[in-house]
Enzyme design. Structure first.
Site, PDB file in Angstrom:
ATOM      1  N   GLU A   1       0.825  -1.193   0.000  1.00 50.08           N
ATOM      2  CA  GLU A   1       0.000   0.000   0.000  1.00 50.08           C
ATOM      3  C   GLU A   1       0.870   1.257   0.000  1.00 50.08           C
ATOM      4  O   GLU A   1       1.848   1.348   0.748  1.00 50.08           O
ATOM      5  CB  GLU A   1      -0.880  -0.040   1.245  1.00 50.08           C
TER       6      GLU A   1
ATOM      7  N   LYS B   1       8.479   2.125  16.312  1.00 49.05           N
ATOM      8  CA  LYS B   1       9.270   3.360  16.334  1.00 49.05           C
ATOM      9  C   LYS B   1       8.713   4.298  15.271  1.00 49.05           C
ATOM     10  O   LYS B   1       7.940   3.868  14.396  1.00 49.05           O
ATOM     11  CB  LYS B   1      10.743   3.061  16.057  1.00 49.05           C
ATOM     12  N   PRO B   2       9.081   5.576  15.299  1.00 53.75           N
ATOM     13  CA  PRO B   2       8.553   6.516  14.303  1.00 53.75           C
ATOM     14  C   PRO B   2       8.832   6.108  12.861  1.00 53.75           C
ATOM     15  O   PRO B   2       8.007   6.351  11.979  1.00 53.75           O
ATOM     16  CB  PRO B   2       9.252   7.835  14.664  1.00 53.75           C
TER      17      PRO B   2
ATOM     18  N   ASN C   1       8.739   3.225  11.622  1.00 45.51           N
ATOM     19  CA  ASN C   1       7.849   2.138  11.213  1.00 45.51           C
ATOM     20  C   ASN C   1       6.380   2.517  11.320  1.00 45.51           C
ATOM     21  O   ASN C   1       5.508   1.648  11.286  1.00 45.51           O
ATOM     22  CB  ASN C   1       8.125   0.891  12.053  1.00 45.51           C
TER      23      ASN C   1
ATOM     24  N   ASP D   1       9.618  -3.806  17.164  1.00 41.83           N
ATOM     25  CA  ASP D   1      10.378  -2.654  16.663  1.00 41.83           C
ATOM     26  C   ASP D   1       9.447  -1.481  16.340  1.00 41.83           C
ATOM     27  O   ASP D   1       9.542  -0.867  15.283  1.00 41.83           O
ATOM     28  CB  ASP D   1      11.186  -3.046  15.423  1.00 41.83           C
TER      29      ASP D   1
ATOM     30  N   ASP E   1       6.302  -2.953   8.808  1.00 36.17           N
ATOM     31  CA  ASP E   1       7.526  -3.692   9.141  1.00 36.17           C
ATOM     32  C   ASP E   1       7.328  -4.702  10.267  1.00 36.17           C
ATOM     33  O   ASP E   1       7.620  -4.423  11.431  1.00 36.17           O
ATOM     34  CB  ASP E   1       8.663  -2.743   9.494  1.00 36.17           C
TER      35      ASP E   1
END
Length: 227
Positions: free
Chosen positions: A37, A84-85, A87, A82, A100
């Site tokens: 996407e 985090k910004p 991802n 994981d 991710d």
């Protein structure tokens, strides 16, 4: 290649509007690919670098969106590992979408040092509460413009294990008192037992925090009591 294919197949099997969708995976002339996407807004990392810290109202929405995405992953017995910004991708309308699932697929304890949970550093058995810790760190970064801890890798590891982040009000970040407490004291608690015990509990607490438009942030006195 095996890890790449595993991640793609895993992500393709999870369906939720807050998860970046994988449409196809394959090979062409020796090159492996996946189609996914398209999110026009880019990552949360990019948004923070471009626009600076986010308003607390937008951060509440981001936390809730990612918590709902994690609820789907956790129901499939997957810990993201994981969050985090980098991802989190932001749509033009402001919705946050999680991407991710590579570490979830691999079962690795590794993550990104600025957002990693204490139990991952200790290589303890982990569950969804590790993702809640990382989401708390991500929310802190969204509000302040930087991760909760700085320094080299060893310094950040020690901070995650033993040090509390600087309180948001000490960084002159104006947020409702209950939101600051939720992020810093609860989501980022060193012990997983002191955090919301699952993302459903986190979502319930967030829903109690949602205030009417233009409502004033709730202040606290020096003893932590609401004024």
């Amino acid at each position: 290649i095996a890890s790449f294919l595993r991640e793609a197949r895993l992500a393709a099997g999870l369906r939720d509007p807050r998860l970046v969708q994988i449409y196809d995976v394959g090979e062409s002339d020796g090159q492996h690919f996946l189609s996914m996407e398209l999110i026009e807004g880019g990552s949360l990392t990019r948004k923070i670098r471009r626009d600076g810290p986010m308003p607390w109202q937008a951060v509440i929405r981001m936390i809730r969106d990612i918590a709902l995405a994690l609820k789907v992953a956790h129901a499939a017995k997957l810990v993201h590992r994981d969050v985090k910004p980098g991802n989190i991708l932001m749509t033009d309308s402001g919705q946050a979408k999680l991407t991710d699932l590579g570490l979830a697929a691999s079962g690795d304890h590794a993550g990104t040092i600025a957002y990693i949970s204490p139990e991952q550093l200790r290589r303890d058995t982990i569950d969804g509460r590790a993702d809640i810790y990382a989401l708390g760190c991500t929310a802190y970064a969204a509000l302040t413009g930087s991760p909760p801890f700085s320094g080299n890798r060893q310094e950040m590891m020690r901070s995650h294990l033993r040090q509390k982040p600087v309180p948001l009000r000490d960084r002159d970040i104006q947020v409702p008192y209950q939101l600051a407490q939720l992020i810093v004291e609860s989501m980022m608690a060193k012990s997983s037992e002191d955090r919301p015990q699952n993302v459903s509990a986190l979502i319930e607490r967030l829903d109690r925090l949602i205030l009417p438009n233009n409502a004033a942030p709730i202040e606290a006195d020096d003893d932590g009591d609401e004024l």
